[in-house]
Design a protein around this motif. Structure first.
Motif, PDB file in Angstrom:
ATOM      1  N   GLU A   1      -1.403  37.774 -27.814  1.00  0.00           N
ATOM      2  CA  GLU A   1      -0.003  37.949 -27.452  1.00  0.00           C
ATOM      3  C   GLU A   1       0.799  38.389 -28.664  1.00  0.00           C
ATOM      4  O   GLU A   1       0.664  37.828 -29.743  1.00  0.00           O
ATOM      5  CB  GLU A   1       0.564  36.638 -26.894  1.00  0.00           C
ATOM      6  CG  GLU A   1      -0.106  36.193 -25.602  1.00  0.00           C
ATOM      7  CD  GLU A   1       0.359  34.826 -25.137  1.00  0.00           C
ATOM      8  OE1 GLU A   1       1.109  34.168 -25.902  1.00  0.00           O
ATOM      9  OE2 GLU A   1      -0.019  34.419 -24.031  1.00  0.00           O
TER      10      GLU A   1
ATOM     11  N   LYS B   1       4.794  39.414 -30.046  1.00  0.00           N
ATOM     12  CA  LYS B   1       6.224  39.310 -29.756  1.00  0.00           C
ATOM     13  C   LYS B   1       6.956  40.543 -30.276  1.00  0.00           C
ATOM     14  O   LYS B   1       6.747  40.990 -31.408  1.00  0.00           O
ATOM     15  CB  LYS B   1       6.815  38.057 -30.403  1.00  0.00           C
ATOM     16  CG  LYS B   1       8.326  37.905 -30.165  1.00  0.00           C
ATOM     17  CD  LYS B   1       8.890  36.663 -30.837  1.00  0.00           C
ATOM     18  CE  LYS B   1       8.507  35.412 -30.090  1.00  0.00           C
ATOM     19  NZ  LYS B   1       9.235  34.227 -30.612  1.00  0.00           N
TER      20      LYS B   1
ATOM     21  N   ARG C   1      10.715  39.408 -26.454  1.00  0.00           N
ATOM     22  CA  ARG C   1       9.747  39.508 -25.366  1.00  0.00           C
ATOM     23  C   ARG C   1       8.328  39.401 -25.912  1.00  0.00           C
ATOM     24  O   ARG C   1       8.038  39.877 -27.003  1.00  0.00           O
ATOM     25  CB  ARG C   1       9.894  40.840 -24.621  1.00  0.00           C
ATOM     26  CG  ARG C   1      11.246  41.037 -23.947  1.00  0.00           C
ATOM     27  CD  ARG C   1      11.359  42.438 -23.369  1.00  0.00           C
ATOM     28  NE  ARG C   1      12.687  42.680 -22.820  1.00  0.00           N
ATOM     29  CZ  ARG C   1      13.383  43.797 -22.991  1.00  0.00           C
ATOM     30  NH1 ARG C   1      12.860  44.800 -23.699  1.00  0.00           N
ATOM     31  NH2 ARG C   1      14.584  43.932 -22.469  1.00  0.00           N
TER      32      ARG C   1
ATOM     33  N   TYR D   1       4.318  40.290 -25.152  1.00  0.00           N
ATOM     34  CA  TYR D   1       3.441  41.159 -24.374  1.00  0.00           C
ATOM     35  C   TYR D   1       1.979  40.816 -24.682  1.00  0.00           C
ATOM     36  O   TYR D   1       1.570  40.886 -25.844  1.00  0.00           O
ATOM     37  CB  TYR D   1       3.683  42.626 -24.719  1.00  0.00           C
ATOM     38  CG  TYR D   1       5.013  43.173 -24.271  1.00  0.00           C
ATOM     39  CD1 TYR D   1       5.145  43.863 -23.069  1.00  0.00           C
ATOM     40  CD2 TYR D   1       6.151  43.011 -25.063  1.00  0.00           C
ATOM     41  CE1 TYR D   1       6.361  44.377 -22.657  1.00  0.00           C
ATOM     42  CE2 TYR D   1       7.380  43.518 -24.659  1.00  0.00           C
ATOM     43  CZ  TYR D   1       7.478  44.201 -23.458  1.00  0.00           C
ATOM     44  OH  TYR D   1       8.699  44.708 -23.053  1.00  0.00           O
ATOM     45  N   PRO D   2       1.186  40.477 -23.665  1.00  0.00           N
ATOM     46  CA  PRO D   2      -0.255  40.309 -23.895  1.00  0.00           C
ATOM     47  C   PRO D   2      -0.922  41.657 -24.144  1.00  0.00           C
ATOM     48  O   PRO D   2      -0.538  42.669 -23.553  1.00  0.00           O
ATOM     49  CB  PRO D   2      -0.756  39.688 -22.585  1.00  0.00           C
ATOM     50  CG  PRO D   2       0.466  39.139 -21.910  1.00  0.00           C
ATOM     51  CD  PRO D   2       1.577  40.063 -22.314  1.00  0.00           C
TER      52      PRO D   2
ATOM     53  N   HIS E   1      -3.425  45.305 -16.455  1.00  0.00           N
ATOM     54  CA  HIS E   1      -4.192  44.582 -15.432  1.00  0.00           C
ATOM     55  C   HIS E   1      -5.009  45.536 -14.558  1.00  0.00           C
ATOM     56  O   HIS E   1      -6.101  45.183 -14.092  1.00  0.00           O
ATOM     57  CB  HIS E   1      -3.249  43.744 -14.558  1.00  0.00           C
ATOM     58  CG  HIS E   1      -2.675  42.567 -15.267  1.00  0.00           C
ATOM     59  ND1 HIS E   1      -3.397  41.416 -15.482  1.00  0.00           N
ATOM     60  CD2 HIS E   1      -1.465  42.371 -15.832  1.00  0.00           C
ATOM     61  CE1 HIS E   1      -2.641  40.552 -16.146  1.00  0.00           C
ATOM     62  NE2 HIS E   1      -1.472  41.111 -16.379  1.00  0.00           N
TER      63      HIS E   1
ATOM     64  N   SER F   1      -0.082  44.984 -21.785  1.00  0.00           N
ATOM     65  CA  SER F   1       0.296  44.459 -20.479  1.00  0.00           C
ATOM     66  C   SER F   1       1.816  44.394 -20.337  1.00  0.00           C
ATOM     67  O   SER F   1       2.569  44.843 -21.210  1.00  0.00           O
ATOM     68  CB  SER F   1      -0.317  43.072 -20.276  1.00  0.00           C
ATOM     69  OG  SER F   1      -0.152  42.653 -18.937  1.00  0.00           O
ATOM     70  N   TYR F   2       2.263  43.818 -19.224  1.00  0.00           N
ATOM     71  CA  TYR F   2       3.692  43.677 -18.966  1.00  0.00           C
ATOM     72  C   TYR F   2       4.250  42.461 -19.711  1.00  0.00           C
ATOM     73  O   TYR F   2       3.503  41.592 -20.162  1.00  0.00           O
ATOM     74  CB  TYR F   2       3.938  43.520 -17.470  1.00  0.00           C
ATOM     75  CG  TYR F   2       3.240  44.559 -16.626  1.00  0.00           C
ATOM     76  CD1 TYR F   2       3.380  45.916 -16.899  1.00  0.00           C
ATOM     77  CD2 TYR F   2       2.423  44.188 -15.566  1.00  0.00           C
ATOM     78  CE1 TYR F   2       2.733  46.872 -16.124  1.00  0.00           C
ATOM     79  CE2 TYR F   2       1.772  45.130 -14.792  1.00  0.00           C
ATOM     80  CZ  TYR F   2       1.929  46.469 -15.079  1.00  0.00           C
ATOM     81  OH  TYR F   2       1.279  47.410 -14.322  1.00  0.00           O
ATOM     82  N   GLU F   3       5.562  42.408 -19.820  1.00  0.00           N
ATOM     83  CA  GLU F   3       6.194  41.281 -20.485  1.00  0.00           C
ATOM     84  C   GLU F   3       5.738  39.967 -19.854  1.00  0.00           C
ATOM     85  O   GLU F   3       5.730  39.817 -18.627  1.00  0.00           O
ATOM     86  CB  GLU F   3       7.715  41.394 -20.382  1.00  0.00           C
ATOM     87  CG  GLU F   3       8.452  40.225 -21.014  1.00  0.00           C
ATOM     88  CD  GLU F   3       9.921  40.177 -20.656  1.00  0.00           C
ATOM     89  OE1 GLU F   3      10.586  39.209 -21.056  1.00  0.00           O
ATOM     90  OE2 GLU F   3      10.395  41.102 -19.960  1.00  0.00           O
ATOM     91  N   GLN F   4       5.355  39.024 -20.694  1.00  0.00           N
ATOM     92  CA  GLN F   4       4.876  37.734 -20.208  1.00  0.00           C
ATOM     93  C   GLN F   4       5.972  37.021 -19.413  1.00  0.00           C
ATOM     94  O   GLN F   4       7.130  36.956 -19.829  1.00  0.00           O
ATOM     95  CB  GLN F   4       4.455  36.866 -21.393  1.00  0.00           C
ATOM     96  CG  GLN F   4       3.718  35.597 -21.018  1.00  0.00           C
ATOM     97  CD  GLN F   4       3.279  34.853 -22.266  1.00  0.00           C
ATOM     98  OE1 GLN F   4       4.102  34.326 -22.995  1.00  0.00           O
ATOM     99  NE2 GLN F   4       1.978  34.833 -22.520  1.00  0.00           N
ATOM    100  N   GLY F   5       5.588  36.514 -18.248  1.00  0.00           N
ATOM    101  CA  GLY F   5       6.519  35.782 -17.408  1.00  0.00           C
ATOM    102  C   GLY F   5       7.360  36.631 -16.483  1.00  0.00           C
ATOM    103  O   GLY F   5       8.150  36.106 -15.691  1.00  0.00           O
TER     104      GLY F   5
ATOM    105  N   SER G   1       8.954  44.921 -15.307  1.00  0.00           N
ATOM    106  CA  SER G   1       8.636  45.193 -16.706  1.00  0.00           C
ATOM    107  C   SER G   1       8.250  46.653 -16.897  1.00  0.00           C
ATOM    108  O   SER G   1       8.721  47.313 -17.837  1.00  0.00           O
ATOM    109  CB  SER G   1       7.499  44.277 -17.174  1.00  0.00           C
ATOM    110  OG  SER G   1       7.166  44.513 -18.518  1.00  0.00           O
TER     111      SER G   1
END
Length: 277
Positions: free
Chosen positions: A32, A34, A40, A42-43, A69, A97-101, A107
């Motif tokens: 991950e 930041k 934000r 991002y994974p 994903h 990936s998309y923003e976590q959460g 996103s």
């Protein structure tokens, strides 16, 4: 009868045990990062090549993917045999990936679109910010922690991800050596990308644009992606830059939902394929 039944019982037991074991992509990890400007997170999905541990002095090209994903398992699986059998250069695969959460759609719409579209209820127009995150945070992390090339990077994006790639190509083309733009959403914000100013690449740059044959309203699509991809191709060719090597491809009998797997593997084969003489 007992001897005949025993193998069946053992087989059923094995199936039950294996069914509870999740499959993992070999040599992969999720980390991950930041984005400092926004907070934000991002994974990143990262896969190392099969030869990575055995060749400690080798520096590898890096394939960067959007829509992690979807794209990460697809590209990892599609390149496994070509890379491991020696008909494609081995590379590190990194999928952002998309923003976590967040919900994925929100996103990606925010981060992959170059302009703020008033007609959209979702937030749009953060392509410049997301490009900066990739340039200033993702690249340094990958290149400091892995034997990753900073001169052989490939961008792979589809749909809005393809639009995002076109934006990077026009704005900071040197960020990537190669661009694979699948079914780019040229239509976004009234085809605004077609009127964008362009920075000509100063170094050799390969661009692969591909779209499905059926990506038109005549086959039930909401947008004419085929026409948009051709217009984007024409805009790039009109640059008359001796540094751009462009290939345009139409995937036969493919819709917007099915074109990308072919786009990805054919584009990567064009860029990293080892041709036999």
């Amino acid at each position: 009868m007992k001897l005949l039944l025993l193998p069946v019982v053992l087989l059923l037991f094995c199936i039950e045990v294996n069914a509870n074991t999740a499959y993992e992509i070999p040599r992969s990890a999720v980390i991950e990062l930041k984005e400092q400007s926004s907070g934000r997170v991002y994974p990143l999905f990262i896969q190392l090549p099969a030869s990575y541990a055995k060749q400690p002095d080798k520096v590898y090209p890096v394939i960067y993917l959007t829509d992690a994903h979807y794209s990460f398992p697809l590209v990892s699986g599609a390149t496994r045999f070509p890379m491991n059998s020696g008909v494609m250069q081995q590379a590190i695969i990194v999928a952002v990936s998309y923003e976590q959460g967040s919900e994925g759609a929100g996103s990606r719409i925010r981060d992959y679109t170059p302009s703020k579209a008033k007609a959209w209820r979702q937030e749009t127009g953060n392509a410049s910010g997301h490009m900066a995150f990739i340039r200033d945070t993702v690249f340094p992390f990958v290149e400091q922690n892995y034997r990753a090339s900073n001169t052989n990077r490939t961008f792979v994006g589809n749909s809005l991800g393809g639009l995002f790639g076109a934006y990077i190509l026009f704005t900071e083309p040197a960020l990537f050596t190669n661009y694979i733009l699948g079914s780019p959403s040229v239509w976004f914000d009234n085809n605004k990308i077609l009127a964008a100013s362009v920075v000509k690449p100063k170094a050799a740059t390969r661009v692969y644009i591909s779209v499905g044959e059926y990506e038109t309203p005549a086959y039930g699509e909401g947008q004419d992606m085929l026409a948009g991809a051709k217009q984007l191709t024409d805009k790039i060719l009109a640059l008359d830059s001796g540094n751009i090597d462009l290939r345009f491809s139409v995937v036969p009998s493919a819709s917007h939902a099915t074109a990308f797997p072919t786009t990805a593997i054919q584009g990567l084969d064009w860029i990293y394929g080892i041709k036999k003489q």
